[in-house]
Motif scaffolding. Structure first.
Motif, PDB file in Angstrom:
ATOM      1  N   UNK A   1      -0.911  -8.891  -3.357  1.00 30.49           N
ATOM      2  CA  UNK A   1       0.162  -8.253  -4.122  1.00 30.49           C
ATOM      3  C   UNK A   1      -0.191  -8.170  -5.607  1.00 30.49           C
ATOM      4  N   UNK A   2      -0.795  -9.221  -6.139  1.00 30.66           N
ATOM      5  CA  UNK A   2      -1.177  -9.215  -7.555  1.00 30.66           C
ATOM      6  C   UNK A   2      -2.212  -8.153  -7.860  1.00 30.66           C
ATOM      7  N   UNK A   3      -3.242  -8.067  -7.016  1.00 36.49           N
ATOM      8  CA  UNK A   3      -4.271  -7.039  -7.190  1.00 36.49           C
ATOM      9  C   UNK A   3      -3.641  -5.654  -7.017  1.00 36.49           C
ATOM     10  N   UNK A   4      -2.779  -5.530  -6.016  1.00 34.62           N
ATOM     11  CA  UNK A   4      -2.118  -4.247  -5.767  1.00 34.62           C
ATOM     12  C   UNK A   4      -1.200  -3.857  -6.925  1.00 34.62           C
ATOM     13  N   UNK A   5      -0.603  -4.840  -7.581  1.00 31.53           N
ATOM     14  CA  UNK A   5       0.270  -4.544  -8.723  1.00 31.53           C
ATOM     15  C   UNK A   5      -0.527  -3.928  -9.870  1.00 31.53           C
ATOM     16  N   UNK A   6      -1.723  -4.415 -10.083  1.00 35.16           N
ATOM     17  CA  UNK A   6      -2.590  -3.821 -11.112  1.00 35.16           C
ATOM     18  C   UNK A   6      -2.930  -2.385 -10.714  1.00 35.16           C
ATOM     19  N   UNK A   7      -3.343  -2.201  -9.454  1.00 33.01           N
ATOM     20  CA  UNK A   7      -3.673  -0.856  -8.969  1.00 33.01           C
ATOM     21  C   UNK A   7      -2.451   0.048  -8.998  1.00 33.01           C
ATOM     22  N   UNK A   8      -1.298  -0.489  -8.614  1.00 29.12           N
ATOM     23  CA  UNK A   8      -0.071   0.294  -8.600  1.00 29.12           C
ATOM     24  C   UNK A   8       0.335   0.772  -9.982  1.00 29.12           C
TER      25      UNK A   8
ATOM     26  N   UNK B   1       0.837  -1.208   0.000  1.00 24.96           N
ATOM     27  CA  UNK B   1       0.000   0.000   0.000  1.00 24.96           C
ATOM     28  C   UNK B   1       0.870   1.255   0.000  1.00 24.96           C
ATOM     29  N   UNK B   2       1.953   1.218   0.765  1.00 27.72           N
ATOM     30  CA  UNK B   2       2.877   2.356   0.764  1.00 27.72           C
ATOM     31  C   UNK B   2       3.588   2.489  -0.590  1.00 27.72           C
ATOM     32  N   UNK B   3       3.894   1.343  -1.221  1.00 29.47           N
ATOM     33  CA  UNK B   3       4.560   1.369  -2.529  1.00 29.47           C
ATOM     34  C   UNK B   3       3.668   2.020  -3.582  1.00 29.47           C
ATOM     35  N   UNK B   4       2.393   1.680  -3.581  1.00 27.96           N
ATOM     36  CA  UNK B   4       1.462   2.269  -4.547  1.00 27.96           C
ATOM     37  C   UNK B   4       1.458   3.786  -4.424  1.00 27.96           C
ATOM     38  N   UNK B   5       1.576   4.272  -3.201  1.00 28.92           N
ATOM     39  CA  UNK B   5       1.562   5.721  -2.957  1.00 28.92           C
ATOM     40  C   UNK B   5       2.940   6.370  -3.094  1.00 28.92           C
ATOM     41  N   UNK B   6       3.932   5.572  -3.426  1.00 26.74           N
ATOM     42  CA  UNK B   6       5.320   6.026  -3.529  1.00 26.74           C
ATOM     43  C   UNK B   6       5.800   6.650  -2.223  1.00 26.74           C
ATOM     44  N   UNK B   7       5.406   6.066  -1.119  1.00 29.29           N
ATOM     45  CA  UNK B   7       5.819   6.535   0.190  1.00 29.29           C
ATOM     46  C   UNK B   7       7.150   5.862   0.539  1.00 29.29           C
ATOM     47  N   UNK B   8       8.164   6.655   0.802  1.00 27.00           N
ATOM     48  CA  UNK B   8       9.499   6.104   1.040  1.00 27.00           C
ATOM     49  C   UNK B   8       9.560   5.159   2.242  1.00 27.00           C
TER      50      UNK B   8
ATOM     51  N   UNK C   1      -1.926   3.612 -10.803  1.00 28.98           N
ATOM     52  CA  UNK C   1      -1.629   4.737  -9.920  1.00 28.98           C
ATOM     53  C   UNK C   1      -0.342   5.449 -10.333  1.00 28.98           C
ATOM     54  N   UNK C   2       0.711   4.671 -10.620  1.00 26.90           N
ATOM     55  CA  UNK C   2       1.999   5.274 -10.962  1.00 26.90           C
ATOM     56  C   UNK C   2       1.936   6.027 -12.285  1.00 26.90           C
ATOM     57  N   UNK C   3       0.994   5.699 -13.129  1.00 26.87           N
ATOM     58  CA  UNK C   3       0.872   6.418 -14.395  1.00 26.87           C
ATOM     59  C   UNK C   3       0.422   7.857 -14.170  1.00 26.87           C
ATOM     60  N   UNK C   4      -0.101   8.162 -12.981  1.00 30.82           N
ATOM     61  CA  UNK C   4      -0.579   9.511 -12.668  1.00 30.82           C
ATOM     62  C   UNK C   4       0.496  10.389 -12.031  1.00 30.82           C
ATOM     63  N   UNK C   5       1.605   9.782 -11.583  1.00 35.73           N
ATOM     64  CA  UNK C   5       2.672  10.540 -10.923  1.00 35.73           C
ATOM     65  C   UNK C   5       3.527  11.258 -11.963  1.00 35.73           C
ATOM     66  N   UNK C   6       4.313  12.274 -11.523  1.00 38.34           N
ATOM     67  CA  UNK C   6       5.244  12.917 -12.456  1.00 38.34           C
ATOM     68  C   UNK C   6       6.143  11.868 -13.104  1.00 38.34           C
TER      69      UNK C   6
END
Length: 189
Positions: free
Chosen positions: A171-178, A18-25, A181-186
Motif C-alpha cells: 500500500x505504501x509503495x502503491x500510494x507513491x505510484x498513485x 491497483x484499481x484505486x491507482x487507475x481510478x476504477x470504480x 498517477x493521479x497527477x496525470x488524470x483530468x
C-alpha cells in the motif's frame, strides 16, 4: 502463522489499491470485500480500532461507489481529481480526525485489551480521513496514506500479522505510484 483468510485479505487489498491507482470504480467493491475479511482478522488479534475501521470501510465503500457513480452521471465522464480542495474542508476533516484519534485512544486504553491503543487509534483515524479524501478525489489522500501505511506496516508486523504488514508495505509503495498517477488524470483546482 499466516492463515488463508489473512492471505486472501491481503491479496484482495492489493487488487483494491491497483484499481484505486487507475481510478476504477470497482475498487469500492473489492475494497468492501477486503474490509469484511479484515474485520475478522483484526478482531481476532484484539486490534479493535483496526477492526472497527474495517467495518467503517465497508460503509465507506458503499459511499465511495455511490459518490463516484453520481459524479460520473452528473459530469458525463470520470470524476476529476481535486488538486486544491477548499482549505476549510481540509482543516475541518483533519481536526475531526485528530479528535477521533484522541477519543479512540481513550476508549481503547480504558475499555479494551488492545495491546497498542495509541497506534491503533492513530492508524484508524488517519485511515478514515484518507478514505474520506479519496471518496472526494482529493489527491492529498495519497500523501496521508504513505505516512499511515508506514505506521501500520510496523504495528502489524509487531503483532505477527506478516501478510498484513506486507500488504501495508505494498500500500505504501502503491500510494507513491498513485500520487504520481493521479497527477496525470483530468483535474480541477
Amino acid at each position: 502463522m499466516m492463515s488463508f483468510t489473512e492471505l486472501f485479505g491481503a491479496l484482495s487489498g492489493i487488487v483494491y489499491v491497483l484499481l484505486e491507482i487507475r481510478q476504477n470504480k470497482y475498487m469500492w467493491i473489492v475494497g468492501g470485500v477486503s474490509a469484511l475479511i479484515y474485520v475478522v482478522i483484526f478482531a481476532g488479534s484484539s486490534l479493535f480500532a483496526s477492526a472497527g475501521l474495517q467495518a467503517w470501510y465497508v460503509g465507506a465503500s458503499i459511499y465511495g461507489w455511490i459518490a463516484w457513480k453520481r459524479e460520473s452521471v452528473v459530469r458525463g465522464s470520470d470524476v476529476p481529481v481535486v488538486i486544491q480542495p477548499r482549505k476549510k474542508d481540509l482543516i475541518l476533516s483533519a481536526v475531526v480526525a485528530l479528535m477521533g484519534t484522541c477519543l479512540l485512544w481513550y476508549l481503547l486504553e480504558n475499555y479494551s485489551s488492545d495491546p497498542i491503543p495509541s497506534f491503533d487509534a492513530l492508524i484508524a483515524s488517519s485511515s478514515m480521513l484518507a478514505t474520506y479524501w479519496v471518496a472526494r478525489k482529493y489527491i492529498f489522500h495519497w500523501l496521508l496514506w504513505i505516512v499511515t501505511n508506514a505506521f501500520a506496516m510496523v504495528i502489524y508486523a509487531y503483532m505477527g500479522l506478516y501478510a498484513t504488514a506486507f500488504l501495508y508495505f505494498v500500500y505504501g509503495v502503491a500510494a507513491v505510484a498513485g500520487y504520481y498517477s493521479w497527477r496525470k488524470f483530468p483535474r480541477v483546482l
